[in-house]
Every structure is written in structure tokens, then in C-alpha cells.
Design a protein around this motif. Structure first.
Motif: not given
Lengths: 117, 234
Positions: A50-61, A82-88, B2-5
Motif C-alpha cells: 500500500l502506497d500511502f504517500s498521497g494520503l491526506d486524511y484518515m479517520n477511524s472508519g 505499506a510505505y509512504g506513511l508520514n510520522e502522524h 494533517t487535517r486529522d492530527d
């Protein structure tokens, strides 16, 4: 109703490995695009990256969706990486303990190398 | 950034709840969170939903649900939260009554919260492993719908067996959310709203490598410590 703002693309690396590029938001509404990309894996695929380098937002869903994807992959005896995940997002994977089931890597080449190992 | 931080809790190795007046604070401190892949039983996706009305917004429903979460639980189930209510990183203590057994002490960590949803995960030993998400949205008929959704496995063989016992299994988990949603709908004036349920088995396999989770079973440990609590109180 929630609408999906996720785009995905599946790139086949070789017969046994595909990379799913995730762009935008990952929420429960992303099920259609994500599972459609996963559907391109086919029976011979052994590793899903999974390439998450373009991930902008993720919620619990979105986390729930990744758990479901993990179960489907495990059922097919496929490895999920997976790769491309930022620290958050790395922290979120750690919080939810997804990092124990999905191999996290810094780069695509490292993830593909691990997929082939 | 990020927006969800600000919506997510920071990672924790183990839970560290503070004591709350009147709560049995056991089986939470020092425990790790239980992820669905670390549980034992079949993996269920359970979705419970109810229409709460057309004049209330999803944001208003979630605001009330966050601040009064325990008030909507059925009788006998207690959630002790900080005065600030539900927020990312907060730990709640649960004291649950089980038929014919001492009060079971367990808890939750709020892993995620925004203005239309919030999510919990529970510590090892809790009956179920995996995330629970509470949310609200407007349906295609213009009604605001409140929803509880879990993606969970029974934590260990004890809980898996308990869930298979007719009546008891459903009462332990499913009826809690049906009652909670009915109570929430009633709060917003929907006195006779029907709670819809959709239960899907996502994975039929049991994860026998996690059978050892029974060592941390919150009901068994609460039962063992009940006499000690009685002596201390006496």
C-alpha cells in the motif's frame, strides 16, 4: 451521506506483487475504490504493497477498512505491506497496533524488497 | 500537520487510567490495547443504527453523545469518563454487570474523535478486541441517523463461547448498543424509533494462537478479586 474522496491505482510489479496507490482521504466511504484496487491482485499475487504517500486524511472508519483488507489478504495467504506513511500516520498504525500486522517501510523499494523476501 | 492530527490519540504502550469516584478500576492499568488481529474469535462487523429525527444535526447528536455517553447505556452498565467527556486519549472505566457474576471491570481508550464520530479501543482482557465507532450522518430521506459500528473478535475462548450461548451472547454486546441507540433517539424525541441491526461475519476463522488471551480475561479476574474488594469495603 459520506462520499468517497479516495482514488486508488494498482500497479503490478511482477506476478506476485502489486502496489496499490492510495490518494486523498481514507474513510469508511473508501471501501469501493480500495477493494476494487485489491480485486486486481488476482490469485497468484502473494504481496500487496500500500502506497500511502498521497494520503491526506484518515479517520477511524479508514482504520476499520484497513483491518477488513488485512483479513481478506490473510485469507488469501497474502502479505500486506505499506510505505509512504508520514510520522502522524505511523503513530496511528502504532496506536491501533496495525503496525504489528502490516509491515511498514520508508520507501517503495524497501517495501517491494520485503515483499519478495 | 494533517487535517486529522488533533482527532487522534497519541500512541500509548499501556493504558494509565486515573481513579474515578465509585468505579472499580481494575483490568485497565498497565494493559495494552487489544487490536482485532490480536483477538481470538470470529471477526464480526456489527452495525446498529437509528433515525433520531430530521431537525437535529449529526454534529448535535455527537456533541450530546460525547458528553453524556454513559447516560444512554442500559441499566447495570456504567461508564466512568473524565468530566470533560469523550476526547482523543481519554480513558474510560467500565463497570459492567453480567448475569449471575460479580461486576466486571474493564475500560476503553478514546482513539479518535471529531464532530460527527468517535471511536474506542479496549484493553486486553475486555470481551472484544477491535475498534468501535459511533457516528451520525444524514440519510437519503433527510433524517439524522446515529450509528454504532464494531469490527471485533471475541478476545479469548471464554468470550467466544459466551457469545455463542443463546440470549446471553446477544445480551452481552448487541443489546447494549440497541438499548443505547434507543435511549439516544428518545433523548431527541424519537420515542418509538426502531434500531436497525446488521451483523456480518467478516472472518469465520478463530485465531487459536491467541487462545492464551484468556489469562487476562476481565470477567475472570474481576471474579477473583471480588472477595478482596468485599473484605476491603467491610
Amino acid at each position: 451521506m459520506t462520499t468517497a474522496t479516495t482514488t486508488t491505482a494498482a500497479d503490478r510489479i511482477d506476478e506476485r506483487t502489486i502496489v496499490i496507490r492510495v490518494r486523498g482521504d481514507v474513510t469508511a466511504a473508501s471501501e469501493g475504490p480500495l477493494m476494487a484496487a485489491y480485486g486486481q491482485a488476482g490469485e497468484k499475487t502473494r504481496s500487496i504493497v500500500l502506497d500511502f504517500s498521497g494520503l491526506d486524511y484518515m479517520n477511524s472508519g479508514g482504520i476499520g477498512l484497513l483491518v477488513t483488507l488485512l483479513v481478506r489478504a490473510n485469507r488469501q495467504k497474502q502479505k500486506l505491506l505499506a510505505y509512504g506513511l508520514n510520522e502522524h500516520y505511523k503513530q496511528i498504525f502504532e496506536l491501533t497496533r496495525l503496525d504489528e500486522a502490516i509491515g511498514i517501510h520508508d520507501t517503495e523499494s524497501a517495501a517491494i524488497e520485503a515483499a519478495k523476501a | 500537520m494533517t487535517r486529522d492530527d488533533s482527532n487522534w490519540a497519541k500512541p500509548v504502550k499501556t493504558l494509565q487510567p486515573s481513579d474515578r469516584d465509585g468505579a472499580i478500576n481494575e483490568n485497565v492499568r498497565g494493559r495494552r490495547l487489544a487490536a482485532a488481529n490480536g483477538g481470538f474469535g470470529r471477526l464480526f462487523q456489527k452495525t446498529f443504527s437509528v433515525q433520531v429525527g430530521s431537525t437535529v444535526t449529526p454534529q448535535e447528536v455527537i456533541q450530546v453523545w460525547k458528553t453524556r455517553f454513559g447516560d444512554f447505556w442500559p441499566k447495570g452498565q456504567k461508564m466512568f469518563l473524565p468530566a470533560t467527556g469523550i476526547a482523543p486519549g481519554e480513558v474510560g472505566i467500565i463497570n459492567a454487570s453480567l448475569p449471575g457474576a460479580p461486576t466486571m471491570a474493564t475500560g476503553i481508550l478514546v482513539i479518535y474523535a471529531d464532530d460527527v464520530s468517535f471511536s474506542f479501543m479496549s484493553p486486553e482482557g475486555h470481551p472484544f478486541a477491535g475498534p468501535l465507532t459511533f457516528s451520525a450522518h444524514v440519510d437519503e430521506h433527510g433524517f439524522t441517523v446515529a450509528q454504532a459500528q464494531e469490527l471485533t473478535r471475541a478476545s479469548d475462548p471464554f468470550w467466544e463461547l459466551a457469545m455463542m450461548i443463546p440470549v446471553l451472547g446477544g445480551r452481552m454486546q448487541n443489546d447494549i448498543w440497541r438499548s443505547t441507540l434507543a435511549n439516544l433517539a428518545r433523548h431527541f424525541g424519537a420515542d418509538y424509533a426502531t434500531v436497525q441491526s446488521k451483523i456480518v461475519v467478516v472472518d469465520h476463522r478463530r485465531q487459536w494462537r491467541n487462545a492464551k488471551n484468556i489469562w487476562q480475561n476481565a470477567a475472570i479476574r474481576s471474579g477473583l478479586s471480588a472477595p478482596v474488594r468485599l473484605i476491603r469495603r467491610g
